[in-house]
Design a protein around this motif. Structure first.
Motif, short mmCIF file in Angstrom:
data_model
loop_
_atom_site.label_atom_id
_atom_site.label_comp_id
_atom_site.label_asym_id
_atom_site.label_seq_id
_atom_site.Cartn_x
_atom_site.Cartn_y
_atom_site.Cartn_z
N MET A 1 -7.16 -2.51 -11.43
CA MET A 1 -6.06 -1.95 -10.65
C MET A 1 -5.37 -3.12 -9.72
SD MET A 1 -6.67 0.98 -7.88
CE MET A 1 -7.79 1.87 -9.27
N PRO A 2 -4.43 -3.76 -10.54
CA PRO A 2 -3.52 -4.72 -9.73
C PRO A 2 -3.05 -4.05 -8.42
CG PRO A 2 -2.65 -4.28 -11.53
CD PRO A 2 -3.65 -3.38 -11.73
N PHE A 3 -2.99 -4.63 -7.23
CA PHE A 3 -2.07 -4.46 -5.97
C PHE A 3 -0.72 -4.98 -6.15
CE2 PHE A 3 -6.60 -4.40 -4.73
CZ PHE A 3 -6.84 -3.24 -4.54
N ARG A 4 0.11 -4.17 -5.76
CA ARG A 4 1.57 -4.64 -5.66
C ARG A 4 1.76 -5.08 -4.18
NH1 ARG A 4 6.99 -2.74 -5.06
NH2 ARG A 4 6.27 -0.73 -4.81
N GLU A 5 2.32 -6.42 -3.85
CA GLU A 5 2.45 -6.81 -2.41
C GLU A 5 3.78 -6.07 -2.33
OE1 GLU A 5 1.99 -10.71 -1.75
OE2 GLU A 5 0.07 -10.97 -2.85
N ILE A 6 3.85 -5.25 -1.12
CA ILE A 6 5.16 -4.83 -0.56
C ILE A 6 5.71 -5.85 0.47
CG2 ILE A 6 6.28 -2.81 0.72
CD1 ILE A 6 4.99 -2.05 -1.72
N MET A 10 1.51 -5.79 3.88
CA MET A 10 1.26 -4.43 3.28
C MET A 10 1.24 -4.38 1.62
SD MET A 10 3.79 -1.07 3.73
CE MET A 10 3.83 -1.26 5.39
N ILE A 11 0.19 -3.62 1.09
CA ILE A 11 0.31 -3.71 -0.30
C ILE A 11 0.31 -2.20 -0.84
CG2 ILE A 11 -1.16 -5.92 -0.58
CD1 ILE A 11 -3.61 -3.90 -0.74
N GLU A 12 0.45 -2.19 -2.14
CA GLU A 12 0.56 -0.62 -2.80
C GLU A 12 -0.42 -0.79 -3.98
OE1 GLU A 12 4.11 2.16 -4.00
OE2 GLU A 12 3.82 0.76 -5.44
N ALA A 13 -1.29 0.35 -3.83
CA ALA A 13 -1.92 0.67 -5.28
C ALA A 13 -1.76 1.98 -6.01
CB ALA A 13 -3.51 0.49 -4.69
#
Length: 216
Positions: A1-6, A10-13
């Motif tokens: 489940m990679p996290f996306r760096e906002i 802050m990150i988005e999962a």
């Protein structure tokens, strides 16, 4: 489940049915979809032994289990966030540094000894107490927190890395730790504290260093 760096803090999962992740309680900033947040009493994938080990270590950073279907934004205290991808190896990190991590990762604890948590090594050196550090093993993503951003410094057999323990965030790989006293070292750089330590990491792997000596 990679996290996306906002952004840097802050990150988005993205969470799908049948998947789960663990995060530090209070780290959820916003979410969309049908997502549930449950206080975690099992200490992650490591089970009750992991939870007990962390409590003995004084590292019982409270976790919550995140499940469902949707997207979640995570951040905490305005700290910088660094996403680390594990490909089967083990990450050694202080519990309070963890923002969120894949539920597929096996969580555990390790007694300090010659390996383990860096700040615990310093505390152990000062107090003489045995301490633990948190480990995450497997394939998945881990989001850790730091002050002022993080840089990944490679460690090779030919070139060990020396780190100020206060700037240490985490490390992975086949790495050995050695804590040594450097008398006068902090005084030389204007940070005289009476406790001058250097951490030497040798072997093969990487260490993550923050751009600050502040604690979380």
């Amino acid at each position: 489940m990679p996290f996306r760096e906002i952004n840097s803090k802050m990150i988005e999962a993205t969470i799908a049915p049948g998947q789960r992740l663990f995060s530090q309680r209070g780290a959820m900033l916003a979410y969309k979809g049908e997502v549930s947040f449950t206080p975690n009493m099992q200490g992650g994938q490591g089970g009750i032994a992991s939870m007990i080990g962390r409590r003995v270590a004084g590292e019982a950073a409270p976790l919550m289990t995140v499940e469902g279907s949707g997207t979640v934004l995570f951040g905490h205290g305005g700290h910088h966030v660094q996403v680390i991808e594990l490909t089967g190896d083990t990450l050694y990190v202080e519990a309070d540094r963890l923002l969120a991590f894949d539920g597929t990762l096996q969580q555990g604890t390790m007694f300090m000894g010659s390996q383990g948590g860096v700040m615990g090594m310093v505390r152990g050196q000062v107090t003489g107490q045995g301490l633990f550090t948190t480990t995450l093993k497997g394939r998945g993503s881990v989001a850790v927190m730091a002050h002022g951003g993080v840089i990944e410094v490679p460690i090779t057999p030919q070139r060990p890395v020396h780190v100020d323990p206060q700037a240490y965030v985490a490390h992975h790989g086949d790495v050995r730790n050695k804590l040594s006293t450097a008398l006068g070292w902090r005084d030389m750089v204007g940070r005289g504290s009476g406790e001058a330590f250097q951490l030497e990491l040798s072997g093969s792997g990487a260490v993550y260093v923050q751009a600050s000596e502040e604690k979380l």
